[in-house]
Design an enzyme around this catalytic site. Structure first.
Site, PDB file in Angstrom:
ATOM      1  N   ARG A  27     -34.697  -8.225 -33.287  1.00  0.00           N
ATOM      2  CA  ARG A  27     -35.509  -8.806 -34.370  1.00  0.00           C
ATOM      3  C   ARG A  27     -36.903  -8.188 -34.438  1.00  0.00           C
ATOM      4  O   ARG A  27     -37.872  -8.897 -34.717  1.00  0.00           O
ATOM      5  CB  ARG A  27     -35.659 -10.321 -34.218  1.00  0.00           C
ATOM      6  CG  ARG A  27     -34.370 -11.095 -34.252  1.00  0.00           C
ATOM      7  CD  ARG A  27     -34.059 -11.591 -35.664  1.00  0.00           C
ATOM      8  NE  ARG A  27     -32.769 -12.243 -35.671  1.00  0.00           N
ATOM      9  CZ  ARG A  27     -32.603 -13.569 -35.716  1.00  0.00           C
ATOM     10  NH1 ARG A  27     -33.632 -14.362 -35.795  1.00  0.00           N
ATOM     11  NH2 ARG A  27     -31.395 -14.073 -35.723  1.00  0.00           N
ATOM     12  N   ASP A  77     -28.280  -8.974 -41.655  1.00  0.00           N
ATOM     13  CA  ASP A  77     -27.923 -10.153 -40.855  1.00  0.00           C
ATOM     14  C   ASP A  77     -26.446 -10.101 -40.532  1.00  0.00           C
ATOM     15  O   ASP A  77     -25.666  -9.492 -41.270  1.00  0.00           O
ATOM     16  CB  ASP A  77     -28.245 -11.442 -41.620  1.00  0.00           C
ATOM     17  CG  ASP A  77     -28.314 -12.621 -40.654  1.00  0.00           C
ATOM     18  OD1 ASP A  77     -29.364 -12.796 -40.028  1.00  0.00           O
ATOM     19  OD2 ASP A  77     -27.300 -13.320 -40.491  1.00  0.00           O
TER      20      ASP A  77
HETATM   21  O1  CP3 Z   1     -33.083  -7.027 -34.912  1.00  0.00           O
HETATM   22  C1  CP3 Z   1     -33.504  -6.792 -36.050  1.00  0.00           C
HETATM   23  O2  CP3 Z   1     -34.719  -6.595 -36.306  1.00  0.00           O
HETATM   24  C2  CP3 Z   1     -32.514  -6.642 -37.195  1.00  0.00           C
HETATM   25  C3  CP3 Z   1     -32.355  -7.774 -38.043  1.00  0.00           C
HETATM   26  C4  CP3 Z   1     -31.488  -8.946 -37.647  1.00  0.00           C
HETATM   27  C5  CP3 Z   1     -31.612 -10.203 -38.284  1.00  0.00           C
HETATM   28  N1  CP3 Z   1     -30.602 -11.011 -37.856  1.00  0.00           N
HETATM   29  C6  CP3 Z   1     -32.647 -10.531 -39.269  1.00  0.00           C
HETATM   30  C7  CP3 Z   1     -32.971 -11.946 -39.484  1.00  0.00           C
HETATM   31  C8  CP3 Z   1     -30.405  -9.038 -36.769  1.00  0.00           C
HETATM   32  C9  CP3 Z   1     -29.857  -8.001 -35.787  1.00  0.00           C
HETATM   33  C10 CP3 Z   1     -29.858 -10.346 -36.913  1.00  0.00           C
HETATM   34  C11 CP3 Z   1     -28.662 -10.812 -36.194  1.00  0.00           C
HETATM   35  C12 CP3 Z   1     -28.324 -12.238 -36.217  1.00  0.00           C
HETATM   36  N2  CP3 Z   1     -28.391 -13.125 -37.257  1.00  0.00           N
HETATM   37  C13 CP3 Z   1     -27.738 -12.912 -35.121  1.00  0.00           C
HETATM   38  C14 CP3 Z   1     -27.379 -12.278 -33.799  1.00  0.00           C
HETATM   39  C15 CP3 Z   1     -28.553 -12.134 -32.923  1.00  0.00           C
HETATM   40  C16 CP3 Z   1     -29.062 -13.433 -32.379  1.00  0.00           C
HETATM   41  O3  CP3 Z   1     -30.189 -13.801 -32.760  1.00  0.00           O
HETATM   42  O4  CP3 Z   1     -28.347 -14.056 -31.590  1.00  0.00           O
HETATM   43  C17 CP3 Z   1     -27.524 -14.249 -35.517  1.00  0.00           C
HETATM   44  C18 CP3 Z   1     -26.931 -15.342 -34.654  1.00  0.00           C
HETATM   45  C19 CP3 Z   1     -27.920 -14.371 -36.872  1.00  0.00           C
HETATM   46  C20 CP3 Z   1     -27.824 -15.562 -37.757  1.00  0.00           C
HETATM   47  C21 CP3 Z   1     -29.143 -15.975 -38.231  1.00  0.00           C
HETATM   48  N3  CP3 Z   1     -29.906 -15.269 -39.141  1.00  0.00           N
HETATM   49  C22 CP3 Z   1     -29.861 -17.138 -37.875  1.00  0.00           C
HETATM   50  C23 CP3 Z   1     -29.374 -18.170 -36.873  1.00  0.00           C
HETATM   51  C24 CP3 Z   1     -31.061 -17.114 -38.586  1.00  0.00           C
HETATM   52  C25 CP3 Z   1     -32.105 -18.176 -38.616  1.00  0.00           C
HETATM   53  C26 CP3 Z   1     -32.878 -18.200 -37.350  1.00  0.00           C
HETATM   54  C27 CP3 Z   1     -34.249 -17.666 -37.556  1.00  0.00           C
HETATM   55  O5  CP3 Z   1     -34.737 -16.901 -36.719  1.00  0.00           O
HETATM   56  O6  CP3 Z   1     -34.854 -18.096 -38.568  1.00  0.00           O
HETATM   57  C28 CP3 Z   1     -31.095 -15.914 -39.331  1.00  0.00           C
HETATM   58  C29 CP3 Z   1     -32.187 -15.462 -40.210  1.00  0.00           C
HETATM   59  C30 CP3 Z   1     -32.798 -14.127 -39.905  1.00  0.00           C
HETATM   60  N4  CP3 Z   1     -32.104 -12.990 -39.665  1.00  0.00           N
HETATM   61  C31 CP3 Z   1     -34.200 -13.834 -39.877  1.00  0.00           C
HETATM   62  C32 CP3 Z   1     -34.314 -12.465 -39.620  1.00  0.00           C
HETATM   63  C33 CP3 Z   1     -35.571 -11.641 -39.538  1.00  0.00           C
HETATM   64  C34 CP3 Z   1     -35.314 -14.810 -40.157  1.00  0.00           C
HETATM   65  C35 CP3 Z   1     -35.232 -15.141 -41.621  1.00  0.00           C
HETATM   66  C36 CP3 Z   1     -36.540 -15.206 -42.344  1.00  0.00           C
HETATM   67  O7  CP3 Z   1     -37.239 -14.188 -42.542  1.00  0.00           O
HETATM   68  O8  CP3 Z   1     -36.789 -16.337 -42.797  1.00  0.00           O
END
Ligand code: CP3
Length: 362
Positions: A27, A77
């Protein structure tokens, strides 16, 4: 073959010698960066950002312009795949992901299909656009990582319809109707392999499988419902593209006790969270795979001198690397960076990892 100015990340994954330990952060493009929040506001929402290749390219490069990181990761994502299967992804403000049509009955599970990859075209377009944007003076600055969720982690969200503390619905299905869970996982494995191969064709130079919820499974259930399907994905992946080996990283959060089995999954590298001692993990996996990890992301809340000390301890745990050892370490966090991390603390981490790891090489 496109020349890469800094290929330390790919070399470490392939257990080749590097002058220092490369690092990137899960992330790394995200809400702790003010420039990310500004782009997200312009895009209107997280999905607006992820589904528009111009915005996705912009935010992918933001952390690289601030810090000397050794890899870029596609901004997207893991839930794009079930969305393309028709489950209807949305992100409610401040609430995390939700599916409008989760898999709640046998008919929905029977109807599940590998999606038409055209519905994920925006992801592949983002990959090629990011590759172009990484070019500087005729060379690519750093390699680009593509990724997907593991079949099991995707199934968790597909059955539950949202995140969960105990994955109650997913586990109820697993134990009461294992046949239906296997059916979801078989479709997911095929979809994930096709999705990752299309990212590789579009220009992703490494592939990471996020098994974020594999560690919530019981022993035996992990092997049968998570690892077996990740292995199936890995076996289907294109491992060579545009003259280079495409390394695969398998990351099971909370999977430290299964490293031995994971080392035989076909992956080139295993991601590990902060519950694992890297020196012990190195002994267990031997020369089979490289390791990626494993600083606790909470350490980034402490002042820079504490961060540097903890980063050095992680590198020391992995231990010295001698040329010809056939081991590899990619430094990372044990999970995603928190949105409350001060960006200057990331700068301190990168500096400490690069400086201290040079002293461990001979
Ligand atoms: O690593 C990186 O910079 C690449 C981008 C990336 C995102 N999601 C962007 C994101 C990657 C590799 C992911 C993978 C992801 N997404 C996983 C596996 C990794 C982990 O964290 O275990 C999972 C389980 C998800 C599902 C997901 N997406 C959730 C549970 C959430 C909400 C949680 C949160 O942090 O808000 C997201 C949203 C998300 N995906 C954000 C980002 C930057 C935040 C959203 C925002 O900008 O509001």
């Amino acid at each position: 073959m496109t020349p890469i100015a800094n290929d330390t990340f790919l070399r470490a994954l392939l257990r080749e010698h590097t002058p220092y330990t490369p690092l990137w952060l899960m992330r790394q493009a995200g809400r702790y960066l003010p420039e990310y929040n500004a782009t997200r506001t312009r895009a209107g929402s997280f999905l607006g950002l992820a589904q528009n290749p111009d915005f996705a390219t912009e935010v992918t490069l933001q952390p690289l312009d601030r810090f000397p990181l050794d890899a870029a990761i596609l901004f997207s994502d893991i839930l794009t795949v079930p969305d393309a299967m028709g489950l209807g992804l949305r992100f409610a403000a401040g609430e995390g992901p939700r599916f409008e049509r989760p898999l709640r009955d046998e008919a929905a599970i029977e109807a599940l299909r590998v999606p038409d990859l055209d519905r994920l075209r925006y992801v592949f377009d983002a990959v090629s656009q990011i590759r172009r944007a990484l070019m500087q003076d005729g060379r690519q600055r750093v390699p680009l990582i593509g990724f997907s969720g593991s079949p099991w982690t995707l199934a968790c969200y597909m059955v539950e319809g949202q995140g969960s503390d105990d994955w109650h619905r997913a586990k109820t299905l697993l134990y009461s109707r294992p046949d239906l869970m296997h059916r979801i996982l078989a479709v997911n494995a095929e979809a994930v392999a096709a999705y990752l191969n299309a990212q590789i064709e579009a220009g992703a130079q490494a592939a990471m499988i996020f098994d974020s919820w594999g560690g919530t499974l019981a022993d035996r259930a992990f092997q049968a419902f998570s690892l077996d399907y990740s292995r199936r994905v890995i076996a289907l992946l294109k491992r060579e593209h545009a003259g280079r080996r495409v390394p695969v990283i398998l990351f099971t959060k909370g999977g430290g006790m299964w490293l031995d089995a994971m080392a035989d999954s076909g992956a080139d590298a295993l991601g590990v969270d902060w519950t694992v001692n890297l020196g012990e993990a190195r002994k267990r996996v031997g020369a089979r795979v490289a390791l990626q990890g494993n600083l606790d992301p909470a350490i980034l809340f402490a002042p820079p001198h504490c961060i540097a000390e903890q980063a050095r301890a992680v590198l020391d745990d992995f231990g010295p690397l001698r040329a010809g050892d056939r081991v590899g370490h990619v430094f990372n966090l044990g999970h995603g960076i928190s949105q409350f991390t001060p960006p200057e603390h990331v700068a301190a981490l990168v500096e400490a990892v690069h400086a201290h790891s040079r002293t461990l090489r001979s």
